[in-house]
Scaffold this motif. Structure first.
Motif, mmCIF file in Angstrom:
data_model
loop_
_atom_site.group_PDB
_atom_site.id
_atom_site.type_symbol
_atom_site.label_atom_id
_atom_site.label_comp_id
_atom_site.label_asym_id
_atom_site.label_seq_id
_atom_site.Cartn_x
_atom_site.Cartn_y
_atom_site.Cartn_z
ATOM 1 N N PRO A 261 0.944 -1.219 0.099
ATOM 2 C CA PRO A 261 -0.178 0.046 -0.091
ATOM 3 C C PRO A 261 0.787 1.396 0.119
ATOM 4 C CG PRO A 261 -0.754 -1.547 1.442
ATOM 5 C CD PRO A 261 0.321 -2.002 1.154
ATOM 6 N N ASN A 262 2.064 1.133 0.504
ATOM 7 C CA ASN A 262 2.699 2.359 0.562
ATOM 8 C C ASN A 262 3.793 2.537 -0.897
ATOM 9 O OD1 ASN A 262 1.757 3.295 3.136
ATOM 10 N ND2 ASN A 262 3.356 1.929 4.096
ATOM 11 N N HIS A 263 3.660 1.700 -1.755
ATOM 12 C CA HIS A 263 4.671 1.576 -2.672
ATOM 13 C C HIS A 263 3.916 1.436 -3.959
ATOM 14 C CE1 HIS A 263 7.118 0.498 0.759
ATOM 15 N NE2 HIS A 263 8.046 1.094 0.248
ATOM 16 N N VAL A 264 2.715 0.996 -4.222
ATOM 17 C CA VAL A 264 2.019 0.814 -5.460
ATOM 18 C C VAL A 264 1.121 2.186 -5.476
ATOM 19 C CG1 VAL A 264 0.230 -0.369 -6.878
ATOM 20 C CG2 VAL A 264 1.729 -1.575 -5.303
ATOM 21 N N ILE A 265 1.388 3.027 -6.521
ATOM 22 C CA ILE A 265 0.724 4.303 -6.673
ATOM 23 C C ILE A 265 -0.603 4.249 -7.305
ATOM 24 C CG2 ILE A 265 2.953 5.753 -6.559
ATOM 25 C CD1 ILE A 265 2.879 5.705 -9.400
ATOM 26 N N ALA A 266 -0.734 3.080 -8.162
ATOM 27 C CA ALA A 266 -2.087 2.842 -8.819
ATOM 28 C C ALA A 266 -2.278 1.481 -9.450
ATOM 29 C CB ALA A 266 -2.457 4.076 -9.639
ATOM 30 N N SER A 267 -3.023 1.028 -10.307
ATOM 31 C CA SER A 267 -3.007 -0.239 -11.158
ATOM 32 C C SER A 267 -3.777 0.222 -12.046
ATOM 33 C CB SER A 267 -3.730 -1.429 -10.367
ATOM 34 O OG SER A 267 -2.802 -1.512 -9.101
ATOM 35 N N MET A 268 -3.149 -0.354 -13.364
ATOM 36 C CA MET A 268 -4.007 -0.112 -14.801
ATOM 37 C C MET A 268 -4.626 -1.351 -14.644
ATOM 38 S SD MET A 268 -5.226 0.728 -17.371
ATOM 39 C CE MET A 268 -4.477 2.552 -17.419
ATOM 40 N N ILE A 269 -5.928 -1.528 -14.555
ATOM 41 C CA ILE A 269 -6.856 -2.675 -14.546
ATOM 42 C C ILE A 269 -7.433 -2.953 -15.872
ATOM 43 C CG2 ILE A 269 -8.896 -3.579 -13.389
ATOM 44 C CD1 ILE A 269 -8.673 -1.799 -11.082
ATOM 45 N N GLN A 270 -7.486 -4.286 -16.230
ATOM 46 C CA GLN A 270 -8.019 -4.831 -17.386
ATOM 47 C C GLN A 270 -9.385 -5.636 -16.713
ATOM 48 O OE1 GLN A 270 -5.535 -7.333 -19.801
ATOM 49 N NE2 GLN A 270 -4.751 -5.247 -20.997
ATOM 50 N N ASP A 271 -10.403 -4.827 -16.771
ATOM 51 C CA ASP A 271 -11.649 -5.490 -16.435
ATOM 52 C C ASP A 271 -11.997 -6.790 -17.019
ATOM 53 O OD1 ASP A 271 -13.952 -6.234 -15.110
ATOM 54 O OD2 ASP A 271 -14.689 -4.065 -14.723
ATOM 55 N N GLY A 300 -14.355 1.077 -20.655
ATOM 56 C CA GLY A 300 -14.370 0.866 -19.094
ATOM 57 C C GLY A 300 -13.425 -0.617 -18.847
ATOM 58 N N VAL A 301 -13.253 -1.234 -19.888
ATOM 59 C CA VAL A 301 -12.595 -2.504 -19.795
ATOM 60 C C VAL A 301 -11.132 -2.401 -19.411
ATOM 61 C CG1 VAL A 301 -11.598 -4.635 -20.837
ATOM 62 C CG2 VAL A 301 -14.070 -3.826 -21.519
ATOM 63 N N ASN A 302 -10.548 -1.321 -19.696
ATOM 64 C CA ASN A 302 -9.283 -0.602 -19.164
ATOM 65 C C ASN A 302 -9.515 0.410 -18.425
ATOM 66 O OD1 ASN A 302 -7.676 -2.566 -20.795
ATOM 67 N ND2 ASN A 302 -7.172 -1.301 -22.290
ATOM 68 N N ARG A 303 -9.235 0.503 -17.139
ATOM 69 C CA ARG A 303 -9.279 1.604 -16.268
ATOM 70 C C ARG A 303 -8.159 1.828 -15.165
ATOM 71 N NH1 ARG A 303 -12.115 -0.361 -11.683
ATOM 72 N NH2 ARG A 303 -12.908 -2.324 -11.863
ATOM 73 N N LEU A 304 -7.909 2.860 -14.852
ATOM 74 C CA LEU A 304 -7.141 3.114 -13.855
ATOM 75 C C LEU A 304 -7.880 2.936 -12.347
ATOM 76 C CD1 LEU A 304 -3.999 3.779 -13.659
ATOM 77 C CD2 LEU A 304 -4.590 6.347 -13.001
ATOM 78 N N SER A 305 -7.145 2.274 -11.590
ATOM 79 C CA SER A 305 -7.716 2.243 -10.204
ATOM 80 C C SER A 305 -7.555 3.431 -9.370
ATOM 81 C CB SER A 305 -6.970 1.176 -9.483
ATOM 82 O OG SER A 305 -5.624 1.532 -8.966
ATOM 83 N N SER A 306 -8.097 3.592 -8.187
ATOM 84 C CA SER A 306 -7.756 4.509 -7.333
ATOM 85 C C SER A 306 -6.389 5.049 -6.862
ATOM 86 C CB SER A 306 -8.648 4.476 -6.139
ATOM 87 O OG SER A 306 -10.060 4.518 -6.144
ATOM 88 N N PHE A 307 -5.820 6.126 -6.518
ATOM 89 C CA PHE A 307 -4.749 6.303 -6.391
ATOM 90 C C PHE A 307 -4.296 6.088 -4.794
ATOM 91 C CE2 PHE A 307 -5.974 9.202 -9.751
ATOM 92 C CZ PHE A 307 -4.860 9.096 -10.663
ATOM 93 N N GLY A 308 -2.989 5.670 -4.833
ATOM 94 C CA GLY A 308 -2.512 5.631 -3.386
ATOM 95 C C GLY A 308 -2.233 6.896 -2.806
ATOM 96 N N PRO A 309 -2.068 7.037 -1.448
ATOM 97 C CA PRO A 309 -2.048 8.053 -0.433
ATOM 98 C C PRO A 309 -0.814 8.919 -1.098
ATOM 99 C CG PRO A 309 -1.519 6.252 0.813
ATOM 100 C CD PRO A 309 -2.093 5.685 -0.448
ATOM 101 N N MET A 310 0.234 8.603 -1.549
ATOM 102 C CA MET A 310 1.611 9.083 -2.106
ATOM 103 C C MET A 310 1.177 10.315 -3.050
ATOM 104 S SD MET A 310 1.366 6.216 -3.455
ATOM 105 C CE MET A 310 2.017 4.879 -2.121
ATOM 106 N N VAL A 311 0.101 9.907 -4.010
ATOM 107 C CA VAL A 311 0.069 10.611 -5.282
ATOM 108 C C VAL A 311 -0.825 12.155 -4.900
ATOM 109 C CG1 VAL A 311 -1.030 10.748 -7.561
ATOM 110 C CG2 VAL A 311 -0.323 8.640 -6.463
ATOM 111 N N PRO A 312 -0.136 13.219 -5.251
ATOM 112 C CA PRO A 312 -0.538 14.512 -4.780
ATOM 113 C C PRO A 312 -1.801 14.517 -5.712
ATOM 114 C CG PRO A 312 1.722 14.665 -5.326
ATOM 115 C CD PRO A 312 1.153 13.122 -5.738
#
Length: 330
Positions: A261-271, A300-312
């Protein structure tokens, strides 16, 4: 008026009774058929097979396929057979085995299944073969393709914004279908800052954990502070290396922020679930297209997840604006 004889009267009652019984059974059957049609349930139980190149527990590409079909099984009531960790040389024989056993729908979850399916499909016209990112020349074949350049561009923008060393890493399975995303990623990093360098590490296939681990360590030693990998089971290993080195990683396929959680800033999700939902809905309705079908950010098949807390906040807003542009452009 002559009296009815006992036997003819009894016979007449039996005939009338049988007619009423048959009519009742017919009406009941018709009612059942109408209910099945209204619910979209096929007239016989579907037999579905899922073929995987890797393991079912990779928390990414392969596990998402199994989870998708397990979920859909509750809705459609089909039988499901799963073959995982398949040796590439045995895929053709396995597909032929399923088809000869009367399976209605066979999924090959990856590009590696396209060629074997193409060999087998002409001999089993009653079976539908579905693969990903390959070719589908026969009428009983469908291939699902992802529009990956925009997805790569969006992730590249995020990596380019988050790097402090001006060095970002990308670990890719050396397959022709994978380079669209890398090209989008590289272009976005260049557009963000011409001074930022993209270091690319290549592995032999989507499950080459040892090769991906080595590539991650090498690029980290060169100063990379954001790394993205587009593999299957190797994603976990790369994210673990990023965590050890205290740098950032971007997840892929599933939302992998939970891994670190403290290192993954987001994920590119393939739904993958959405793909399988669409395929099953179209197949049971007799409307599944042959040939290739393409999905991407717009669907919406490719989508970016929510961001981690480290992303301004300002970077989050910038990525949202880029997403809107990419959707309008495609």
């Amino acid at each position: 008026m002559p009296k009815l004889q006992p036997f003819p009267a009894l016979f007449a009652c039996l005939v009338i009774g049988l007619l009423l019984l048959n009519t009742s059974q017919f009406l009941t059957s018709m009612k059942h058929i109408r209910q099945m049609e209204e619910k979209g349930v096929p007239g016989h139980r579907l037999h579905v097979a899922l073929m995987l190149e890797g393991p079912t527990y990779d928390q990414g590409w392969n596990s998402s396929a199994l989870e998708s079909l397990t979920e859909l099984q509750k809705q459609y009531g089909f039988s499901l057979e799963v073959a995982s960790n398949l040796d590439p040389e045995k895929i053709t024989a396995a597909a032929e085995q399923y088809a000869s056993n009367g399976y209605d729908l066979i999924f090959g979850h990856g590009v590696i299944f396209s060629e074997p399916f193409t060999k087998v499909a002409p001999f089993y016209p009653e079976t539908r073969f579905v693969s990903f990112n390959g070719e589908a020349p026969h009428s009983n074949q469908t291939t699902i393709r992802y529009d990956m350049w925009p997805a790569g561009y969006l992730v590249g923008k995020l990596a380019g914004q988050m790097t402090r060393t001006r060095k970002v890493g990308y670990i890719i399975a050396d397959k022709p279908t994978e380079y669209d995303q890398l090209n989008g990623f590289t272009q976005a990093v260049k557009d963000t800052s011409a001074k930022t360098k993209v270091i690319v590490g290549k592995v032999s296939d989507f499950n080459d954990i040892a090769g991906a681990t080595k590539a991650a360590k090498e690029m980290i030693s060169k100063g990379v502070d954001v790394v993205y990998t587009t593999g299957d089971s190797l994603n976990l290993a790369v994210i673990t290396e990023a965590q050890r080195a205290n740098i950032y990683a971007i997840g892929y396929i599933a939302d992998q922020r939970y891994i670190a959680p403290n290192h993954v800033i987001a994920s590119m999700i393939q739904d993958v679930r959405q793909c399988y939902r669409t395929v099953m809905s179209q197949f049971t309705a007799g409307k599944l297209p042959s040939g290739s079908v393409t999905y991407g950010l717009k669907e919406g098949v490719n989508r970016l997840s929510s961001f981690g807390p480290m992303v301004p906040k300002e970077i989050r807003e910038e990525i949202k604006r880029e997403l809107d542009k990419l959707i309008q452009r495609r």
